[in-house]
Design an enzyme around this catalytic site. Structure first.
Site, PDB file in Angstrom:
ATOM      1  N   ALA A 104      20.273 -41.081  14.291  1.00  0.00           N
ATOM      2  CA  ALA A 104      19.329 -41.349  13.202  1.00  0.00           C
ATOM      3  C   ALA A 104      17.897 -41.393  13.727  1.00  0.00           C
ATOM      4  O   ALA A 104      16.973 -40.866  13.099  1.00  0.00           O
ATOM      5  CB  ALA A 104      19.684 -42.661  12.509  1.00  0.00           C
ATOM      6  N   TYR A 105      17.716 -42.016  14.879  1.00  0.00           N
ATOM      7  CA  TYR A 105      16.380 -42.080  15.481  1.00  0.00           C
ATOM      8  C   TYR A 105      15.878 -40.686  15.835  1.00  0.00           C
ATOM      9  O   TYR A 105      14.733 -40.319  15.519  1.00  0.00           O
ATOM     10  CB  TYR A 105      16.430 -42.961  16.724  1.00  0.00           C
ATOM     11  CG  TYR A 105      15.150 -42.996  17.528  1.00  0.00           C
ATOM     12  CD1 TYR A 105      14.013 -43.630  17.032  1.00  0.00           C
ATOM     13  CD2 TYR A 105      15.075 -42.411  18.790  1.00  0.00           C
ATOM     14  CE1 TYR A 105      12.834 -43.671  17.765  1.00  0.00           C
ATOM     15  CE2 TYR A 105      13.905 -42.448  19.531  1.00  0.00           C
ATOM     16  CZ  TYR A 105      12.789 -43.080  19.019  1.00  0.00           C
ATOM     17  OH  TYR A 105      11.629 -43.101  19.739  1.00  0.00           O
TER      18      TYR A 105
END
Length: 236
Positions: free
Chosen positions: A143-144
């Protein structure tokens, strides 16, 4: 510069001040750390002030730009280090967590980039922040890394959109860097393994990253435009 109270952000602020630049140190909630950065720059003879604001809100960041213009006469360099990193496997990532990172890392970068595109003077530079994780592709960073992939895309497009403005737009993508945020929760053994993965046999330091930013912000970096600079010691 945004995120000026953080580990990398504070090192960048000090390095740019050492190069003779007047620096506006933006922060979100860490007022005490921002004050320390301002105090250290001032003690070394630099010119600076701290400016709070929610990076994802145009009105708040407009006030930061206004304050810098009023104090310094204009804005020549914008460094966008503000960001958050919350880790979990993609299958287990809570969407509220993803939305929180998206708001800061993507929307926040977009807001600041938009203002920079409108207000940087000729000869200026915008430097956004990505991450070498977009190449390392390590588990739990999905996600990052997705938010930072978006940062890279908007940065490279904006560099082309500003044709004729004499403004450079680049991104710096640090590798593993010895900041409190990176070291938090990691055992000494894990840190050693990560450091050993680099051909140079160590973690990066905030000052290493600040050197890359200073190059892009200064006269020697004027021919670098529309690029992602991977400052990671060869780890990716």
């Amino acid at each position: 510069m945004t995120g000026g109270s953080g580990g990398i952000g504070s090192a960048v602020a000090r390095r740019l001040a050492d190069a003779g630049m007047a620096v506006a140190v933006h922060y979100a909630g860490a007022s005490a750390r921002a004050a320390e950065v301002v105090e250290s720059i001032t003690a070394a003879g630099g010119t600076t002030f701290a400016a709070p604001g929610d990076i994802a809100e145009p009105e708040a960041m407009t006030r930061v730009f206004d304050a810098a213009e009023q104090r310094f006469g204009g804005v020549d360099v914008v460094v966008n280090t503000a960001g958050i990193m919350l880790l979990a496997p993609v299958a287990d990532t809570d969407l509220d967590t993803f939305d929180r990172m998206h708001r800061v890392n993507v929307r926040g970068t977009f807001v600041v980039s938009q203002l920079a595109a409108r207000r940087l003077r000729p000869g200026g530079a915008l430097i956004n922040f990505s991450t070498s994780i977009t190449r390392l592709q390590q588990p739990t960073y999905g996600a990052y890394a997705a938010t930072k992939g978006a940062v890279e895309a908007m940065t490279l497009v904006l560099a082309r959109e500003l044709r004729g403005r004499d403004v450079t737009v680049n991104a710096v993508a640090p590798g593993p860097t010895a900041t409190p945020l990176f070291l938090e929760g990691k055992s000494a053994e894990l840190v050693e393994r990560i450091a050993a993965a680099s051909p140079l046999g160590r973690l990066g330091t905030p000052e290493d990253i600040a050197s890359a930013v200073a190059f892009l912000a200064g006269p020697d970096g004027r021919w670098i435009n529309g690029q992602v600079i991977f400052a990671n010691g060869g780890a990716a």
